[in-house]
Write an enzyme that holds these catalytic residues in place. Sequence first.
Site, mmCIF file in Angstrom:
data_model
loop_
_atom_site.group_PDB
_atom_site.id
_atom_site.type_symbol
_atom_site.label_atom_id
_atom_site.label_comp_id
_atom_site.label_asym_id
_atom_site.label_seq_id
_atom_site.Cartn_x
_atom_site.Cartn_y
_atom_site.Cartn_z
ATOM 1 C CD GLU A 182 -1.677 1.084 3.357
ATOM 2 O OE1 GLU A 182 -2.512 1.914 3.710
ATOM 3 O OE2 GLU A 182 -1.241 0.199 4.114
ATOM 4 C CG ASP A 192 17.290 -1.487 9.444
ATOM 5 O OD1 ASP A 192 18.127 -0.833 10.097
ATOM 6 O OD2 ASP A 192 17.305 -1.552 8.206
HETATM 7 P P1 ADP Z 1 14.883 0.493 0.933
HETATM 8 O O1 ADP Z 1 14.472 -0.918 1.222
HETATM 9 O O2 ADP Z 1 15.487 0.647 -0.427
HETATM 10 O O3 ADP Z 1 15.738 1.119 2.013
HETATM 11 P P2 ADP Z 1 12.490 1.796 1.971
HETATM 12 O O4 ADP Z 1 11.509 0.725 2.247
HETATM 13 O O5 ADP Z 1 13.240 2.341 3.148
HETATM 14 O O6 ADP Z 1 13.532 1.347 0.839
HETATM 15 O O7 ADP Z 1 11.738 2.967 1.203
HETATM 16 C C1 ADP Z 1 12.418 4.078 0.631
HETATM 17 C C2 ADP Z 1 11.640 5.360 0.913
HETATM 18 O O8 ADP Z 1 10.361 5.271 0.320
HETATM 19 C C3 ADP Z 1 11.400 5.581 2.400
HETATM 20 O O9 ADP Z 1 12.391 6.394 2.983
HETATM 21 C C4 ADP Z 1 10.042 6.238 2.440
HETATM 22 O O10 ADP Z 1 10.193 7.643 2.371
HETATM 23 C C5 ADP Z 1 9.351 5.762 1.201
HETATM 24 N N1 ADP Z 1 8.399 4.664 1.501
HETATM 25 C C6 ADP Z 1 8.658 3.448 2.062
HETATM 26 N N2 ADP Z 1 7.542 2.699 2.141
HETATM 27 C C7 ADP Z 1 6.557 3.454 1.618
HETATM 28 C C8 ADP Z 1 5.165 3.239 1.407
HETATM 29 N N3 ADP Z 1 4.570 2.089 1.722
HETATM 30 N N4 ADP Z 1 4.447 4.243 0.850
HETATM 31 C C9 ADP Z 1 5.040 5.402 0.489
HETATM 32 N N5 ADP Z 1 6.344 5.676 0.633
HETATM 33 C C10 ADP Z 1 7.100 4.718 1.199
#
Ligand code: ADP
Length: 287
Positions: A91, A194
């Site tokens: 989502e 994490d």
């Molecule tokens: P990675 O696994 O590459 O570190 P993340 O899961 O941390 O990636 O996501 C990267 C960025 O995307 C996050 O810092 C956040 O700002 C944004 N983000 C993460 N999950 C969501 C989500 N479900 N919906 C919108 N933005 C998200």
Amino acid sequence: MWKAAVAAARKEGVDIVADSARSIAGGSINDAWRVNSDIGPLFVKFNDSAMHEMFAAEAAGLQELAQTNSIRVPRVICSGCDNSWSFLILEYIAFDRSDNEAGRLLGLQLAQLHGCHSEAFGWFRDNTIGSTPQINTQTDDWIEFFGQHRLGFQLELASRRGGARLAKSGAQLCEQLDRFFAGITIEPALLHGDLWGGNWGVCKGQPVIFDPAVYYGDSETDIAMTTLFGGFPQSFYTTYREELPDKPGGRQRRELYRLYHVLNHYNLFGGGYGAQAERMIGALLAD
Ligand code: ADP
């Protein structure tokens, strides 16, 4: 790219109709897209097809956190892969600004999450911390688990990377772990795993945590991670401590727990993290 993710989802039995997407900056490990679909906006992460297990474990971790109903996490749509790419479809959450009240709620809800216990330390499957494997073999004893599967595993990787001095002083520290746990009992609490400042946000006043490396362990490991790079308001710590007060020797243990992540950063990125880990080990040995 996002079209491949939608096709891969169909193979997993999830039929999504998507019409447009835009790339999102900010991930440390994966590339990400915001995709408009008939079931609402989606957040799609992708990486090489070899990383499929990493996304499957992240999806399982988000589901483990979600079923506690303690703190919001993005809903998992599915993970999948094709010949070239692997995907995690979640989502999409429209994040807004954090404030003291969101910090307070995060403290309260994280304490609720940490109140969810298991029989053993570890988890039913391995996962990754960043892109480093994280071994979660279920173990009855926390000191054994943390010494072997957390510090020991990272020290072995460091030694292979050329950090022989680091590995040697780290091994010395691992032999002395007992003394950091004198007189206290550690429960296997459900962890985000994490929890740095880039892995939480706020949506409509509610805290959201994401990108976890879930396992059951000492709840103080999550708190230690929050202090490594900052990004958490004082209201978070005050509220959390009202719910779960610190135990004697907590300061030293949190330094041990930060060391795990600093070693992981050394193994992922090299640079000054090796010297930082050596300084931390020196101070812990002298403490
Ligand atoms: P990675 O696994 O590459 O570190 P993340 O899961 O941390 O990636 O996501 C990267 C960025 O995307 C996050 O810092 C956040 O700002 C944004 N983000 C993460 N999950 C969501 C989500 N479900 N919906 C919108 N933005 C998200």
